[in-house]
Design a protein around this motif. Structure first.
Motif, PDB file in Angstrom:
ATOM      1  N   LEU A  22       5.367  10.164  22.339  1.00  0.00           N
ATOM      2  CA  LEU A  22       4.147   9.381  22.537  1.00  0.00           C
ATOM      3  C   LEU A  22       4.257   8.481  23.766  1.00  0.00           C
ATOM      4  CD1 LEU A  22       3.396   8.458  18.833  1.00  0.00           C
ATOM      5  CD2 LEU A  22       2.131  10.060  20.264  1.00  0.00           C
ATOM      6  N   ALA A  23       5.412   7.853  23.965  1.00  0.00           N
ATOM      7  CA  ALA A  23       5.613   7.001  25.148  1.00  0.00           C
ATOM      8  C   ALA A  23       5.466   7.824  26.424  1.00  0.00           C
ATOM      9  CB  ALA A  23       6.986   6.331  25.090  1.00  0.00           C
ATOM     10  N   SER A  24       6.020   9.018  26.410  1.00  0.00           N
ATOM     11  CA  SER A  24       5.909   9.905  27.569  1.00  0.00           C
ATOM     12  C   SER A  24       4.453  10.323  27.794  1.00  0.00           C
ATOM     13  CB  SER A  24       6.802  11.129  27.358  1.00  0.00           C
ATOM     14  OG  SER A  24       6.739  11.974  28.463  1.00  0.00           O
ATOM     15  N   ASP A  25       3.750  10.677  26.709  1.00  0.00           N
ATOM     16  CA  ASP A  25       2.330  11.062  26.814  1.00  0.00           C
ATOM     17  C   ASP A  25       1.476   9.929  27.383  1.00  0.00           C
ATOM     18  OD1 ASP A  25       2.885  13.585  25.818  1.00  0.00           O
ATOM     19  OD2 ASP A  25       2.003  13.213  23.834  1.00  0.00           O
ATOM     20  N   HIS A  26       1.788   8.681  27.001  1.00  0.00           N
ATOM     21  CA  HIS A  26       1.039   7.511  27.484  1.00  0.00           C
ATOM     22  C   HIS A  26       1.529   7.040  28.851  1.00  0.00           C
ATOM     23  CE1 HIS A  26      -1.489   6.580  24.028  1.00  0.00           C
ATOM     24  NE2 HIS A  26      -0.463   6.839  23.242  1.00  0.00           N
ATOM     25  N   GLN A  27       2.594   7.654  29.341  1.00  0.00           N
ATOM     26  CA  GLN A  27       3.215   7.282  30.613  1.00  0.00           C
ATOM     27  C   GLN A  27       3.701   5.834  30.601  1.00  0.00           C
ATOM     28  OE1 GLN A  27       0.304   8.403  33.598  1.00  0.00           O
ATOM     29  NE2 GLN A  27       0.882  10.558  33.415  1.00  0.00           N
ATOM     30  N   TRP A  28       4.247   5.417  29.447  1.00  0.00           N
ATOM     31  CA  TRP A  28       4.871   4.112  29.344  1.00  0.00           C
ATOM     32  C   TRP A  28       6.307   4.224  29.807  1.00  0.00           C
ATOM     33  CZ3 TRP A  28       3.001   3.794  23.642  1.00  0.00           C
ATOM     34  CH2 TRP A  28       1.678   3.359  23.610  1.00  0.00           C
ATOM     35  N   GLU A  29       6.779   3.196  30.462  1.00  0.00           N
ATOM     36  CA  GLU A  29       8.180   3.135  30.863  1.00  0.00           C
ATOM     37  C   GLU A  29       9.011   2.972  29.590  1.00  0.00           C
ATOM     38  OE1 GLU A  29      10.760  -0.152  33.180  1.00  0.00           O
ATOM     39  OE2 GLU A  29       8.848   0.398  34.099  1.00  0.00           O
ATOM     40  N   PHE A  30      10.020   3.825  29.396  1.00  0.00           N
ATOM     41  CA  PHE A  30      10.819   3.727  28.176  1.00  0.00           C
ATOM     42  C   PHE A  30      12.265   4.103  28.435  1.00  0.00           C
ATOM     43  CE2 PHE A  30       9.453   8.138  28.152  1.00  0.00           C
ATOM     44  CZ  PHE A  30      10.573   8.829  27.717  1.00  0.00           C
ATOM     45  N   ASP A  31      13.124   3.703  27.490  1.00  0.00           N
ATOM     46  CA  ASP A  31      14.546   4.010  27.538  1.00  0.00           C
ATOM     47  C   ASP A  31      14.993   4.327  26.122  1.00  0.00           C
ATOM     48  OD1 ASP A  31      17.241   4.240  28.280  1.00  0.00           O
ATOM     49  OD2 ASP A  31      17.585   2.087  28.060  1.00  0.00           O
ATOM     50  N   ARG A  32      15.523   5.511  25.929  1.00  0.00           N
ATOM     51  CA  ARG A  32      16.062   5.890  24.622  1.00  0.00           C
ATOM     52  C   ARG A  32      17.443   5.254  24.527  1.00  0.00           C
ATOM     53  NH1 ARG A  32      14.680  10.238  20.961  1.00  0.00           N
ATOM     54  NH2 ARG A  32      16.009   9.905  19.148  1.00  0.00           N
ATOM     55  N   VAL A  33      17.522   4.127  23.864  1.00  0.00           N
ATOM     56  CA  VAL A  33      18.727   3.311  23.799  1.00  0.00           C
ATOM     57  C   VAL A  33      19.824   4.027  23.012  1.00  0.00           C
ATOM     58  CG1 VAL A  33      19.673   1.070  23.112  1.00  0.00           C
ATOM     59  CG2 VAL A  33      17.332   1.225  23.991  1.00  0.00           C
ATOM     60  N   THR A  34      19.480   4.529  21.830  1.00  0.00           N
ATOM     61  CA  THR A  34      20.386   5.307  20.983  1.00  0.00           C
ATOM     62  C   THR A  34      19.547   6.378  20.307  1.00  0.00           C
ATOM     63  OG1 THR A  34      20.065   4.037  18.938  1.00  0.00           O
ATOM     64  CG2 THR A  34      21.764   3.222  20.458  1.00  0.00           C
ATOM     65  N   ASP A  35      20.188   7.201  19.479  1.00  0.00           N
ATOM     66  CA  ASP A  35      19.434   8.203  18.727  1.00  0.00           C
ATOM     67  C   ASP A  35      18.379   7.545  17.841  1.00  0.00           C
ATOM     68  OD1 ASP A  35      20.832  10.298  19.825  1.00  0.00           O
ATOM     69  OD2 ASP A  35      22.174  10.557  18.098  1.00  0.00           O
ATOM     70  N   ASN A  36      18.651   6.320  17.376  1.00  0.00           N
ATOM     71  CA  ASN A  36      17.762   5.638  16.436  1.00  0.00           C
ATOM     72  C   ASN A  36      16.973   4.482  17.040  1.00  0.00           C
ATOM     73  OD1 ASN A  36      18.380   7.283  14.235  1.00  0.00           O
ATOM     74  ND2 ASN A  36      20.185   6.071  13.728  1.00  0.00           N
ATOM     75  N   GLN A  37      16.940   4.373  18.374  1.00  0.00           N
ATOM     76  CA  GLN A  37      16.248   3.240  18.988  1.00  0.00           C
ATOM     77  C   GLN A  37      15.676   3.606  20.339  1.00  0.00           C
ATOM     78  OE1 GLN A  37      18.674  -0.262  19.181  1.00  0.00           O
ATOM     79  NE2 GLN A  37      17.121  -1.463  20.217  1.00  0.00           N
ATOM     80  N   ILE A  38      14.469   3.099  20.590  1.00  0.00           N
ATOM     81  CA  ILE A  38      13.812   3.280  21.880  1.00  0.00           C
ATOM     82  C   ILE A  38      13.203   1.945  22.299  1.00  0.00           C
ATOM     83  CG2 ILE A  38      11.617   4.022  20.843  1.00  0.00           C
ATOM     84  CD1 ILE A  38      11.316   5.970  23.239  1.00  0.00           C
ATOM     85  N   ALA A  39      13.290   1.651  23.582  1.00  0.00           N
ATOM     86  CA  ALA A  39      12.689   0.439  24.148  1.00  0.00           C
ATOM     87  C   ALA A  39      11.679   0.878  25.194  1.00  0.00           C
ATOM     88  CB  ALA A  39      13.762  -0.439  24.779  1.00  0.00           C
ATOM     89  N   MET A  40      10.568   0.170  25.261  1.00  0.00           N
ATOM     90  CA  MET A  40       9.544   0.525  26.249  1.00  0.00           C
ATOM     91  C   MET A  40       8.772  -0.703  26.692  1.00  0.00           C
ATOM     92  SD  MET A  40       7.105   2.794  23.813  1.00  0.00           S
ATOM     93  CE  MET A  40       7.208   2.467  22.085  1.00  0.00           C
ATOM     94  N   ALA A  41       8.070  -0.540  27.784  1.00  0.00           N
ATOM     95  CA  ALA A  41       7.222  -1.593  28.335  1.00  0.00           C
ATOM     96  C   ALA A  41       5.782  -1.098  28.296  1.00  0.00           C
ATOM     97  CB  ALA A  41       7.638  -1.914  29.764  1.00  0.00           C
ATOM     98  N   VAL A  42       4.886  -1.951  27.760  1.00  0.00           N
ATOM     99  CA  VAL A  42       3.472  -1.602  27.654  1.00  0.00           C
ATOM    100  C   VAL A  42       2.664  -2.706  28.319  1.00  0.00           C
ATOM    101  CG1 VAL A  42       1.553  -1.124  26.088  1.00  0.00           C
ATOM    102  CG2 VAL A  42       3.843  -0.303  25.521  1.00  0.00           C
ATOM    103  N   GLU A  43       1.834  -2.305  29.253  1.00  0.00           N
ATOM    104  CA  GLU A  43       1.009  -3.248  30.011  1.00  0.00           C
ATOM    105  C   GLU A  43      -0.197  -3.672  29.180  1.00  0.00           C
ATOM    106  OE1 GLU A  43       0.067  -5.589  33.237  1.00  0.00           O
ATOM    107  OE2 GLU A  43       1.808  -4.279  33.103  1.00  0.00           O
ATOM    108  N   GLY A  44      -0.379  -4.987  29.041  1.00  0.00           N
ATOM    109  CA  GLY A  44      -1.553  -5.541  28.369  1.00  0.00           C
ATOM    110  C   GLY A  44      -2.417  -6.268  29.379  1.00  0.00           C
TER     111      GLY A  44
END
Length: 167
Positions: A22-44
């Motif tokens: 979903l992050a990729s589809d929305h073109q959000w900047e993201f980092d798959r930190v571990t298998d069980n965690q993802i961090a992303m930035a969403v512009e508001g």
């Protein structure tokens, strides 16, 4: 069929795999930190929010935290905490908290997926949307309390009934 819909056909779908798609589809900047965690930035509208979603297999919960930096003067902290409580009284999904050591305002939500339940793309989009919408709605009130010496009750009048952003 979208990539997210293709993934839903897989019964063994890991929740963070879906979030990454979903992050990729929305073109959000993201980092798959571990298998069980993802961090992303969403512009508001007000700022860019940092989101982290983490899957806890032990309690079958998908946790979301959405943060933004906030470093109010120490003499305003009591009023900031009062504003946090007033904001939480107006929301039904998730809750705000202020992490003073990290200087972060935090929106938290946990989605229970016990018994082998799975989250779909619409459900995860809704989680993320609720986090961003709540932060956008109450950001001005937190700023007024922290920096304009407004009372929490007065600042809550600025909180929009519904915020619209690019989440």
């Amino acid at each position: 069929m979208s990539l997210a819909e293709d993934l839903m056909l897989d019964d063994d779908l890991h929740p963070i795999d879906l979030v990454e798609t979903l992050a990729s589809d929305h073109q959000w900047e993201f980092d798959r930190v571990t298998d069980n965690q993802i961090a992303m930035a969403v512009e508001g509208m007000w700022r860019t929010y940092s989101l982290t979603l983490a899957w806890s297999p032990s309690d079958e919960t998908l946790r979301l935290i959405c943060t933004f930096e906030m470093d109010p003067p120490e003499h305003r902290l009591v009023d900031v905490y009062d504003a946090v409580n007033r904001c939480n009284d107006q929301v039904w999904v998730g809750a705000f908290t202020y992490w003073v050591e990290q200087k972060l305002m935090v929106w938290r939500y946990g989605l229970s997926l016990s018994g082998g339940a799975t989250a779909g793309p619409d459900q995860i989009n809704h989680m993320i949307s609720q986090a961003i919408t709540s932060c956008e709605r109450f950001y001005p009130a937190f700023q007024l309390v922290a920096w304009a010496d407004r009372t929490p009750l007065d600042a809550m009048g600025i909180a929009m009934a519904e915020a619209y952003g690019r989440a």
